[in-house]
Design an enzyme around this catalytic site. Sequence first.
Site, mmCIF file in Angstrom:
data_model
loop_
_atom_site.group_PDB
_atom_site.id
_atom_site.type_symbol
_atom_site.label_atom_id
_atom_site.label_comp_id
_atom_site.label_asym_id
_atom_site.label_seq_id
_atom_site.Cartn_x
_atom_site.Cartn_y
_atom_site.Cartn_z
ATOM 1 N N HIS A 65 0.799 -1.436 -0.009
ATOM 2 C CA HIS A 65 -0.126 0.136 0.166
ATOM 3 C C HIS A 65 0.744 1.160 0.220
ATOM 4 O O HIS A 65 2.141 0.728 0.335
ATOM 5 C CB HIS A 65 -1.084 0.018 1.693
ATOM 6 C CG HIS A 65 -2.255 -0.914 0.794
ATOM 7 N ND1 HIS A 65 -2.956 -0.774 1.270
ATOM 8 C CD2 HIS A 65 -2.032 -1.909 0.612
ATOM 9 C CE1 HIS A 65 -3.915 -2.269 1.746
ATOM 10 N NE2 HIS A 65 -3.311 -2.518 0.554
ATOM 11 N N GLU A 67 1.495 3.669 1.837
ATOM 12 C CA GLU A 67 1.977 3.770 3.549
ATOM 13 C C GLU A 67 3.343 2.937 3.699
ATOM 14 O O GLU A 67 4.519 3.235 3.642
ATOM 15 C CB GLU A 67 0.956 3.630 4.725
ATOM 16 C CG GLU A 67 -0.042 4.686 4.614
ATOM 17 C CD GLU A 67 -1.134 3.720 4.180
ATOM 18 O OE1 GLU A 67 -2.304 4.275 4.546
ATOM 19 O OE2 GLU A 67 -0.992 3.400 2.919
ATOM 20 N N CYS A 90 -5.784 1.629 6.085
ATOM 21 C CA CYS A 90 -5.971 0.425 6.473
ATOM 22 C C CYS A 90 -5.993 0.082 8.009
ATOM 23 O O CYS A 90 -4.533 -0.469 8.046
ATOM 24 C CB CYS A 90 -5.847 -0.526 5.546
ATOM 25 S SG CYS A 90 -4.666 -1.437 5.523
ATOM 26 N N CYS A 99 -2.024 -1.118 7.857
ATOM 27 C CA CYS A 99 -1.256 0.649 7.234
ATOM 28 C C CYS A 99 -1.198 0.962 8.648
ATOM 29 O O CYS A 99 -0.215 1.501 8.914
ATOM 30 C CB CYS A 99 -1.932 0.857 6.097
ATOM 31 S SG CYS A 99 -0.855 0.388 4.700
ATOM 32 N N ALA A 177 -21.972 7.681 -37.316
ATOM 33 C CA ALA A 177 -21.535 7.189 -38.132
ATOM 34 C C ALA A 177 -21.938 7.211 -39.708
ATOM 35 O O ALA A 177 -23.249 8.060 -39.675
ATOM 36 C CB ALA A 177 -21.413 5.086 -38.094
ATOM 37 N N SER A 183 -17.944 3.693 -39.605
ATOM 38 C CA SER A 183 -17.894 5.085 -38.220
ATOM 39 C C SER A 183 -15.981 4.840 -38.492
ATOM 40 O O SER A 183 -15.514 5.620 -37.973
ATOM 41 C CB SER A 183 -18.719 4.892 -37.015
ATOM 42 O OG SER A 183 -18.342 3.016 -37.458
ATOM 43 N N ARG A 199 -9.835 3.063 -20.555
ATOM 44 C CA ARG A 199 -10.217 1.920 -20.464
ATOM 45 C C ARG A 199 -9.499 1.196 -19.479
ATOM 46 O O ARG A 199 -9.805 0.521 -18.611
ATOM 47 C CB ARG A 199 -9.894 0.954 -21.780
ATOM 48 C CG ARG A 199 -10.874 1.298 -22.940
ATOM 49 C CD ARG A 199 -9.848 0.393 -24.299
ATOM 50 N NE ARG A 199 -11.046 0.712 -25.603
ATOM 51 C CZ ARG A 199 -11.002 0.070 -26.314
ATOM 52 N NH1 ARG A 199 -9.953 -0.904 -26.646
ATOM 53 N NH2 ARG A 199 -11.339 -0.125 -27.595
ATOM 54 N N LEU A 314 -27.864 1.454 -26.709
ATOM 55 C CA LEU A 314 -27.095 1.942 -24.827
ATOM 56 C C LEU A 314 -26.962 3.152 -24.809
ATOM 57 O O LEU A 314 -27.700 3.186 -23.609
ATOM 58 C CB LEU A 314 -26.029 0.546 -25.703
ATOM 59 C CG LEU A 314 -25.518 -0.076 -23.811
ATOM 60 C CD1 LEU A 314 -26.927 -0.024 -22.845
ATOM 61 C CD2 LEU A 314 -25.158 -0.783 -24.378
#
Length: 378
Positions: A65, A67, A90, A99, A177, A183, A199, A314
């Site tokens: 982590h 820290e 945490c 941590c 398109a 397209s 992504r 969509l």
Amino acid sequence: MSESNAPVSEQALFTDDDFRLMARAMRLAEQGFYSTHPNPAVGCVIARQGKVVGTGYHVMAGGPHAEAAALAVAGDQAMGATVYVTLEPCSFEGRTPSCAKTLVERGVKKVVVSQLDPDPRNAGAGIRILEQAGIEVVIGLLAESGLQLIRGHSRRMTENRPYIRLKLAMSMDGGTALANGDSKWITSSQARADVQKLRARSSAIVTGVDTVIADNPRMSVRAGELIIRHAEEAARIPRPVYVLDSTGRIPGDAALNRQGNVLVTTAATGRDLAMEELVLPAAGDSRRVDLRALIEMLVQREHSEVLFECGQTLAGSLVSAGLADELVIYMAPSLMGSDARSLLKLDEIDRMADLVRLRIVDTRHIGTDLRVTLVRRD
């Protein structure tokens, strides 16, 4: 939480050094945006009298982590130092040690935290460990910026839904398109490379079967096109593509048919596509997958930030249902004509009061294109 809403005990007077060092911790955290899934991105700076002695950030789930990474750099200089961390340390041990307990063991004097952890497994427990050990804790420095770092994590933990980003590309006259479906390519190669970051920042990608049929995309993260640190690590992270295909029309030779991706239908297809198959209810009387049921399923699978790359139907349904938190639109300096397919398929409205209203939060040139980022007004 925000600074203005912080408890009185947290309304400390921060110094210029405090702001500078927490801002540095936040810049470090951003370097983990693309590789920490399902964990949030966290940065940490350790300082003595304003001088930095250790820095670190979380790179990948299962790894150190923030820290721990900063403490490894600081070494013995961590004793009596001040720790600036973007998210509450945490309290529990999982794949890595706690941590909060490690900070106690290393003898730090003070911990400055931007955001409390909304994860119910922690949620203040890390702060209590520090305070019970006599460590001074201050919460709320640059809180709004700290919340932006973990918005997907926070949304999943507090609202039981992921942060949903919708990526779109269009010509200046709103075309996506030609009338014949062609397209490729509306936008520049630089814009398409920029999509790789979207992504990579997402722990899941959602598309529709019409996009699969029309474009046959892989929807993969390609390390060679990622201009970020830890590109190889980011590309290796399992990042499933969920294909909404209510009636089982996906071609057997689709480019993204591979283990790890998921076909989402409203009735079992009985086809062997080398993909996991999930059957979800349809929305009302329609035959389409219920988007709210899909969102619930994505949360159950620990997806904090989800990218929708899909067609007008969509995308329009997502916006109409109020489920898109952010729209990222790439606008090419071209015109496609009045017969081109439009950006979104939305229901017709009769009153200006019913407009879907958004707020622009960022605009910038990417190659020859303009990228506009918008969020919901609320």
